[in-house]
Design an enzyme around this catalytic site. Sequence first.
Site, PDB file in Angstrom:
ATOM      1  N   VAL A 281       0.588 -28.664  50.887  1.00 18.74           N
ATOM      2  CA  VAL A 281      -0.079 -27.825  49.881  1.00 18.74           C
ATOM      3  C   VAL A 281      -0.087 -28.535  48.536  1.00 18.74           C
ATOM      4  O   VAL A 281       0.733 -29.413  48.273  1.00 18.74           O
ATOM      5  CB  VAL A 281       0.628 -26.453  49.710  1.00 18.74           C
ATOM      6  CG1 VAL A 281       0.383 -25.574  50.900  1.00 18.74           C
ATOM      7  CG2 VAL A 281       2.102 -26.634  49.449  1.00 18.74           C
TER       8      VAL A 281
ATOM      9  N   ALA B  47      -2.262 -20.770  51.868  1.00 18.91           N
ATOM     10  CA  ALA B  47      -1.489 -20.526  53.091  1.00 18.91           C
ATOM     11  C   ALA B  47      -0.080 -20.116  52.699  1.00 18.91           C
ATOM     12  O   ALA B  47       0.379 -20.413  51.583  1.00 18.91           O
ATOM     13  CB  ALA B  47      -1.450 -21.787  53.960  1.00 18.91           C
TER      14      ALA B  47
ATOM     15  N   HIS C  95       8.149 -24.266  62.382  1.00 17.26           N
ATOM     16  CA  HIS C  95       7.481 -23.256  61.545  1.00 17.26           C
ATOM     17  C   HIS C  95       6.152 -22.883  62.217  1.00 17.26           C
ATOM     18  O   HIS C  95       5.767 -23.489  63.221  1.00 17.26           O
ATOM     19  CB  HIS C  95       7.260 -23.769  60.114  1.00 17.26           C
ATOM     20  CG  HIS C  95       6.623 -25.120  59.998  1.00 17.26           C
ATOM     21  ND1 HIS C  95       6.285 -25.696  58.798  1.00 17.26           N
ATOM     22  CD2 HIS C  95       6.216 -26.023  60.940  1.00 17.26           C
ATOM     23  CE1 HIS C  95       5.738 -26.874  59.003  1.00 17.26           C
ATOM     24  NE2 HIS C  95       5.685 -27.094  60.286  1.00 17.26           N
TER      25      HIS C  95
END
Length: 348
Positions: free
Chosen positions: A262, A316, A179
């Site tokens: 996150v 993000a 990613h």
Amino acid sequence: MPSLAETLRELEEEARTALASVADLEALDSWRTTYLGRRGRLREVTRGLASLAPEERRQVGALANRVLEELEAAFGERRRQLEQEALARKLAEAALDVSLPGRPLLRGRLHPVTQTLRDVLAAFAALGFQVVEGPEVEWDYYNFEALLIPKDHPARDLWATLWIDYRRDGEMPMLLRTHTSPNQVRYMEKHRPPIRIVSPGRCYRYEATDPTHEWMLTQVEVLAVDEGISMADLKGTLAEVARRLFGTERRVRFRCEYYPFVEPGMDVLIDCFQCRGEGCRTCGQSGWIEILGSGMVHPRILANVGYDPERYTGFAAGLGIERIAMLRYGIDDIRLFYQNDLRFLEQF
Ligand code: YSA
């Protein structure tokens, strides 16, 4: 027996006839050697002057000089003619035949994924985000460890990885990035807030392909870090980008999701263009197509790069560009993008 003067006139006549039939510069050269050269015909005849009486020698000598001058002049004139003819031939060979049909101009165009990538970057640029890039061959550290996915953590399974068969003592494992999220940490290590960046690039996964999964995909990472950034900024930014890309008609869904880096995490989905939410093969019967993963940057990541998590917060996201292109152009199988079939590509 003919006199020397008669022989000279005959020779002049013969030389002129021969000169007229000279066809090229090479033949002209040999004509000159034959008639005017040091051992040529004219010299041969004038050698006989020595045996003539003085008066006759003067007259015939003058005649010989005139013949020599005139043949030299005729030679020069013929050389000019032949040079011009040769030039004209050369020009004729190089000339363009304007009556030939032209070659068709092939008009190139950008790949639909590149077109979509540019539109996505433009949508974020309009909101003040700057583009930065990172490496496709990445260290285990940036792809996983720094994103709070240590070795043997089950979350590694979410990113089926293509490892690089290379290892040196003391160096960490290398892989093809799964990613674009490693660029978050790479950028934060070198910069201080406020941060507004997007980071595009190819990613690779050891994954079985299906209508919405490829082993090579394009992502755009989004990162914003500043004082006072909240989940509302995340939702507002992503909703605005979705509106710019898909218009106001399409339905956007925010769904809770787990990502180790996150807290909280969320996916964004768009209603399936094929079945408009009914469920079909393209959307795996769910009615929705997931286009990105996102969330509020984990406070430990902020602390690890030296930011004060009490002062700074950030959001993000990682957008899947092929999925967005599928939704925009109504493409029902992601595998069509990289099969290089011109019949497909020429439609965009
Ligand atoms: C999550 C939180 C963040 O704070 C920042 C980024 C992310 C996203 C995370 N790095 C990630 O890669 N999540 S993901 O595996 O779900 O992929 C994100 C998007 O990439 C997906 O929503 C999808 O649009 C696309 N994608 C993923 N695997 C794919 C794919 N597209 C095509 N083929 C695949 N195999």
